[in-house]
Each structure stands twice: as C-alpha cells, then as structure tokens.
Design a protein around this motif. Structure first.
Motif, PDB file in Angstrom:
ATOM      1  N   GLU A 284       0.831  -1.204   0.000  1.00  0.00           N
ATOM      2  CA  GLU A 284       0.000   0.000   0.000  1.00  0.00           C
ATOM      3  C   GLU A 284       0.863   1.250   0.000  1.00  0.00           C
ATOM      4  OE1 GLU A 284      -2.489  -0.405   3.347  1.00  0.00           O
ATOM      5  OE2 GLU A 284      -3.805  -1.916   2.426  1.00  0.00           O
ATOM      6  N   LYS A 285       1.967   1.192   0.782  1.00  0.00           N
ATOM      7  CA  LYS A 285       2.859   2.346   0.850  1.00  0.00           C
ATOM      8  C   LYS A 285       3.534   2.592  -0.499  1.00  0.00           C
ATOM      9  CE  LYS A 285       6.614   4.205   3.635  1.00  0.00           C
ATOM     10  NZ  LYS A 285       7.588   3.955   4.740  1.00  0.00           N
ATOM     11  N   CYS A 286       3.966   1.485  -1.142  1.00  0.00           N
ATOM     12  CA  CYS A 286       4.591   1.619  -2.470  1.00  0.00           C
ATOM     13  C   CYS A 286       3.598   2.170  -3.496  1.00  0.00           C
ATOM     14  CB  CYS A 286       5.124   0.268  -2.924  1.00  0.00           C
ATOM     15  SG  CYS A 286       6.578  -0.268  -2.000  1.00  0.00           S
ATOM     16  N   GLN A 287       2.368   1.649  -3.425  1.00  0.00           N
ATOM     17  CA  GLN A 287       1.340   2.119  -4.361  1.00  0.00           C
ATOM     18  C   GLN A 287       1.064   3.589  -4.175  1.00  0.00           C
ATOM     19  OE1 GLN A 287       0.060   0.109  -6.701  1.00  0.00           O
ATOM     20  NE2 GLN A 287      -1.048   1.874  -7.582  1.00  0.00           N
ATOM     21  N   SER A 288       0.998   4.030  -2.926  1.00  0.00           N
ATOM     22  CA  SER A 288       0.760   5.447  -2.626  1.00  0.00           C
ATOM     23  C   SER A 288       1.891   6.305  -3.154  1.00  0.00           C
ATOM     24  CB  SER A 288       0.594   5.615  -1.111  1.00  0.00           C
ATOM     25  OG  SER A 288       0.463   6.977  -0.793  1.00  0.00           O
ATOM     26  N   THR A 289       3.142   5.799  -2.991  1.00  0.00           N
ATOM     27  CA  THR A 289       4.310   6.557  -3.476  1.00  0.00           C
ATOM     28  C   THR A 289       4.284   6.695  -4.985  1.00  0.00           C
ATOM     29  OG1 THR A 289       5.599   5.776  -1.579  1.00  0.00           O
ATOM     30  CG2 THR A 289       6.814   6.639  -3.480  1.00  0.00           C
ATOM     31  N   LEU A 290       3.954   5.565  -5.672  1.00  0.00           N
ATOM     32  CA  LEU A 290       3.903   5.597  -7.138  1.00  0.00           C
ATOM     33  C   LEU A 290       2.808   6.552  -7.638  1.00  0.00           C
ATOM     34  CD1 LEU A 290       4.372   1.785  -7.922  1.00  0.00           C
ATOM     35  CD2 LEU A 290       6.002   3.638  -8.366  1.00  0.00           C
ATOM     36  N   THR A 291       1.664   6.544  -6.969  1.00  0.00           N
ATOM     37  CA  THR A 291       0.561   7.439  -7.354  1.00  0.00           C
ATOM     38  C   THR A 291       0.960   8.891  -7.217  1.00  0.00           C
ATOM     39  OG1 THR A 291      -1.028   5.758  -6.691  1.00  0.00           O
ATOM     40  CG2 THR A 291      -1.852   7.992  -6.922  1.00  0.00           C
TER      41      THR A 291
ATOM     42  N   ILE B 263       4.028  10.092  -7.263  1.00  0.00           N
ATOM     43  CA  ILE B 263       5.034  10.435  -8.290  1.00  0.00           C
ATOM     44  C   ILE B 263       4.366  10.686  -9.643  1.00  0.00           C
ATOM     45  CG2 ILE B 263       6.973   9.517  -9.632  1.00  0.00           C
ATOM     46  CD1 ILE B 263       7.842   8.050  -7.055  1.00  0.00           C
ATOM     47  N   ALA B 264       3.402   9.856 -10.008  1.00  0.00           N
ATOM     48  CA  ALA B 264       2.681  10.018 -11.276  1.00  0.00           C
ATOM     49  C   ALA B 264       1.915  11.320 -11.315  1.00  0.00           C
ATOM     50  CB  ALA B 264       1.747   8.838 -11.496  1.00  0.00           C
ATOM     51  N   ALA B 265       1.304  11.695 -10.189  1.00  0.00           N
ATOM     52  CA  ALA B 265       0.530  12.943 -10.138  1.00  0.00           C
ATOM     53  C   ALA B 265       1.434  14.149 -10.312  1.00  0.00           C
ATOM     54  CB  ALA B 265      -0.225  13.019  -8.827  1.00  0.00           C
ATOM     55  N   LYS B 266       2.611  14.104  -9.685  1.00  0.00           N
ATOM     56  CA  LYS B 266       3.555  15.217  -9.812  1.00  0.00           C
ATOM     57  C   LYS B 266       4.060  15.360 -11.257  1.00  0.00           C
ATOM     58  CE  LYS B 266       5.292  15.168  -5.055  1.00  0.00           C
ATOM     59  NZ  LYS B 266       6.471  14.936  -4.184  1.00  0.00           N
ATOM     60  N   ALA B 267       4.331  14.200 -11.895  1.00  0.00           N
ATOM     61  CA  ALA B 267       4.812  14.237 -13.287  1.00  0.00           C
ATOM     62  C   ALA B 267       3.755  14.804 -14.229  1.00  0.00           C
ATOM     63  CB  ALA B 267       5.204  12.837 -13.737  1.00  0.00           C
ATOM     64  N   GLU B 268       2.521  14.421 -13.992  1.00  0.00           N
ATOM     65  CA  GLU B 268       1.426  14.930 -14.842  1.00  0.00           C
ATOM     66  C   GLU B 268       1.248  16.431 -14.657  1.00  0.00           C
ATOM     67  OE1 GLU B 268      -1.451  14.758 -17.698  1.00  0.00           O
ATOM     68  OE2 GLU B 268      -0.116  13.141 -17.042  1.00  0.00           O
ATOM     69  N   SER B 269       1.361  16.860 -13.419  1.00  0.00           N
ATOM     70  CA  SER B 269       1.228  18.294 -13.130  1.00  0.00           C
ATOM     71  C   SER B 269       2.342  19.080 -13.791  1.00  0.00           C
ATOM     72  CB  SER B 269       1.238  18.503 -11.612  1.00  0.00           C
ATOM     73  OG  SER B 269       1.196  19.884 -11.312  1.00  0.00           O
ATOM     74  N   SER B 270       3.552  18.504 -13.769  1.00  0.00           N
ATOM     75  CA  SER B 270       4.703  19.173 -14.391  1.00  0.00           C
ATOM     76  C   SER B 270       4.517  19.275 -15.901  1.00  0.00           C
ATOM     77  CB  SER B 270       5.978  18.398 -14.045  1.00  0.00           C
ATOM     78  OG  SER B 270       7.097  18.980 -14.691  1.00  0.00           O
ATOM     79  N   ARG B 271       4.017  18.195 -16.504  1.00  0.00           N
ATOM     80  CA  ARG B 271       3.792  18.225 -17.957  1.00  0.00           C
ATOM     81  C   ARG B 271       2.728  19.256 -18.321  1.00  0.00           C
ATOM     82  NH1 ARG B 271       4.379  12.536 -17.622  1.00  0.00           N
ATOM     83  NH2 ARG B 271       2.115  12.284 -17.574  1.00  0.00           N
ATOM     84  N   ALA B 272       1.686  19.341 -17.498  1.00  0.00           N
ATOM     85  CA  ALA B 272       0.611  20.303 -17.763  1.00  0.00           C
ATOM     86  C   ALA B 272       1.126  21.724 -17.687  1.00  0.00           C
ATOM     87  CB  ALA B 272      -0.533  20.084 -16.787  1.00  0.00           C
ATOM     88  N   ARG B 273       1.988  22.022 -16.685  1.00  0.00           N
ATOM     89  CA  ARG B 273       2.545  23.378 -16.557  1.00  0.00           C
ATOM     90  C   ARG B 273       3.452  23.703 -17.740  1.00  0.00           C
ATOM     91  NH1 ARG B 273       3.159  21.943 -11.083  1.00  0.00           N
ATOM     92  NH2 ARG B 273       5.366  21.516 -11.440  1.00  0.00           N
ATOM     93  N   SER B 274       4.241  22.721 -18.173  1.00  0.00           N
ATOM     94  CA  SER B 274       5.151  22.936 -19.300  1.00  0.00           C
ATOM     95  C   SER B 274       4.377  23.213 -20.583  1.00  0.00           C
ATOM     96  CB  SER B 274       6.044  21.707 -19.468  1.00  0.00           C
ATOM     97  OG  SER B 274       6.874  21.853 -20.601  1.00  0.00           O
ATOM     98  N   LYS B 275       3.289  22.456 -20.807  1.00  0.00           N
ATOM     99  CA  LYS B 275       2.474  22.653 -22.009  1.00  0.00           C
ATOM    100  C   LYS B 275       1.792  24.008 -22.006  1.00  0.00           C
ATOM    101  CE  LYS B 275      -1.107  20.374 -24.714  1.00  0.00           C
ATOM    102  NZ  LYS B 275      -2.041  19.222 -24.789  1.00  0.00           N
ATOM    103  N   SER B 276       1.336  24.408 -20.814  1.00  0.00           N
ATOM    104  CA  SER B 276       0.664  25.707 -20.678  1.00  0.00           C
ATOM    105  C   SER B 276       1.629  26.836 -20.976  1.00  0.00           C
ATOM    106  CB  SER B 276       0.075  25.835 -19.279  1.00  0.00           C
ATOM    107  OG  SER B 276      -0.484  27.121 -19.117  1.00  0.00           O
ATOM    108  N   MET B 277       2.857  26.745 -20.448  1.00  0.00           N
ATOM    109  CA  MET B 277       3.871  27.772 -20.694  1.00  0.00           C
ATOM    110  C   MET B 277       4.236  27.828 -22.175  1.00  0.00           C
ATOM    111  SD  MET B 277       4.484  29.401 -17.965  1.00  0.00           S
ATOM    112  CE  MET B 277       6.020  30.199 -18.437  1.00  0.00           C
ATOM    113  N   SER B 278       4.328  26.663 -22.827  1.00  0.00           N
ATOM    114  CA  SER B 278       4.662  26.619 -24.252  1.00  0.00           C
ATOM    115  C   SER B 278       3.569  27.277 -25.085  1.00  0.00           C
ATOM    116  CB  SER B 278       4.852  25.164 -24.684  1.00  0.00           C
ATOM    117  OG  SER B 278       5.075  25.094 -26.076  1.00  0.00           O
TER     118      SER B 278
END
Length: 287
Positions: A16-23, A25-40
C-alpha cells in the motif's frame, strides 16, 4: 500461524505504501507536464502576437490568366478572328492544342468556335489540323505570274492579297519588270492586274482614238491634279505643296529662256561672201 499472519499484514502495508508513493510520483509528473504545455502555449501565442502578419502573395501569372479568361469569354466571332489572324500569319497547319497555346482560344472546350471555324471559307480543316485558305493557292512570284496570264481581262488585286505574305511586293516587282500592268478600276477604286504579253494584238477603235486625241488637257498642273482627283484618281505630283515650299524657302520660279533670233548684223562674219546671191534676200541692218 500467528507469525504468518503478521508477515502477510506487514507485506500488505508495504504494498500500500509503495502504491501510494507511485501514485504521488505520477501525479507530480502529470502536473509538471501540464505546466510545461501551458507555458509553451502562452509563449507561442505571445510570439504570434508580436510577429507581423505575413502578407498574402498573389501569383505573378494573375494578369495573364485574366487575359486568357477574357479571351475565352469573348463572343464567338471575336475568337474566330483571333484564330484566322493566327493562321494567316503562320501559314502553317495547326492542331487545336497548338492554337490554344498560341492565342488562348480553346476550341476543344468551345464547340461553337470549332464548328464555325471548320465551316469558314477562309479555313481549311483536314480532320486534325486547321490552316489558312486563300482564294488562290499561290506560293511565289512565278506562280503569281502564271495565274495573271490566265486572266487577260484582268484579275482584282484584292483577290490576290492573301495568297502569301509577300504577294504585294511581287506584284510591284512584276510591274517594274514590265511583265504585268497594274491599273485602277474606276468603279471599285481597286487595282487590277493585267498580263503584259507583247505577242498579244490590241485593237483600238478609231472612235476611241479620235476621242482620246480630242481631249484637251489643262495647261496648269494644279488644274490637272484637280481633274484627276474629281475622277477618283490620285495624282503622282503635288504642285500646290511644291509651290508653297518654294515660296517659304524663297526659291524663285523658273523663267522660260527666250530664244535669240538668228539675225545677221554688220559684225556677222559671212564666210560665203563669194556667193552673194545666197544673201540677197537677207535684211542686214545699216545696209
């Protein structure tokens, strides 16, 4: 058994702890991609706003295309004239495609133009090509002379004009060499070509000769030129203009030289003084 349950419980917690960590990390990566696309997107929009609009470029061939369009929308008669003028100038058999390239008349797309040209008396159509059709099929000066000699009563120059491009020059050359006559027709004001065959015997009635000899010509060239113009003929001279130019430039008119009378005076040397009977009827002044 209790120890096995504890191990499984511990393993589930770790999963459960590993799953929470992976989730996370995925959320942060998606947020970063969204900010990068918006800036572009913002940067691209800003660049588009700052750059000047690109001007619309029209084809350099627009004027030619408009000209072609105006020709093809012209009446049938106007398009026919363009084609006949082309055939007269080229003196070659041309296909409809070649005619289209040369004068922009599309006979393939315009059946009315094609049918009218095919049936025109000035056009020859052999099933594939069109060419100019003159009244007399002549190619050069020798053929022209042969034709004129077939018409002792004369042939109108207007019927020869379109035979080939240099026919008028050849007519003047034949006239200059004395092989034909070019005379004006009083009724139609058109030149007529007559053969000049020295073997031909021309008989003129005595009445016509007498009438010709009885015509009194004007003594002044101005009157002569006026009479010619009244009868529809163009004088070869322009006496009025010549006299006006002479007055402007101060050229004195030519005076007739008086012939001196052959008179014998005392100073005349008589070479035949030994024959006085030759001079007895002469009036010598002072004698």
């Amino acid at each position: 058994m209790a120890s096995l349950q504890e191990s499984l419980s511990k393993f589930k917690k770790q999963q459960e702890k590993c799953q929470s960590t992976l989730t996370s990390i995925a959320a942060k990566a998606e947020s970063s991609r969204a900010r990068s696309k918006s800036m572009s997107t913002i940067t691209s929009a800003s660049a588009i706003a700052k750059s000047p609009p690109t001007p619309i470029k029209f084809s350099n061939d627009t004027e030619r295309l408009q000209h072609i369009n105006s020709i093809r929308k012209a009446p049938v008669g106007a398009q026919m004239k363009r084609v006949i003028d082309l055939l007269f100038e080229k003196r070659q058999a041309l296909t409809p495609e070649q005619i289209n390239e040369a004068c922009y008349v599309d006979m393939i797309a315009n059946k009315a133009v094609f049918d009218s040209l095919r049936n025109n008396p000035k056009v020859r159509y052999d099933g594939k090509r069109l060419s100019y059709k003159s009244k007399h099929d002549l190619k050069d000066k020798s053929q022209l002379l042969v034709l004129i000699r077939k018409f002792p009563e004369g042939i109108a120059v207007i019927d020869l004009k379109d035979s080939y491009p240099t026919v008028l020059e050849d007519l003047q050359a034949l006239k200059a060499s004395g092989q034909i006559w070019l005379l004006s027709n009083y009724d139609s004001q058109e030149d007529v070509a007559y053969p000049n065959d020295p073997r031909a015997v021309i008989k003129v009635d005595d009445d016509l000769k007498q009438l010709f000899r009885g015509i009194e010509l004007p003594r002044d060239m101005l009157d002569m030129e006026r009479d010619l113009q009244k009868n529809g003929m163009k004088p070869a001279t322009d006496t009025a203009r010549r006299r006006a130019m002479a007055d402007i430039h101060g050229v004195p008119p030519k005076q007739k030289t008086k012939k001196k009378k052959n008179e014998i005076s005392k100073r005349t040397k008589l070479t035949n003084s030994h024959l006085p009977e030759l001079f007895k009827h002469l009036n010598v002044p002072g004698s």
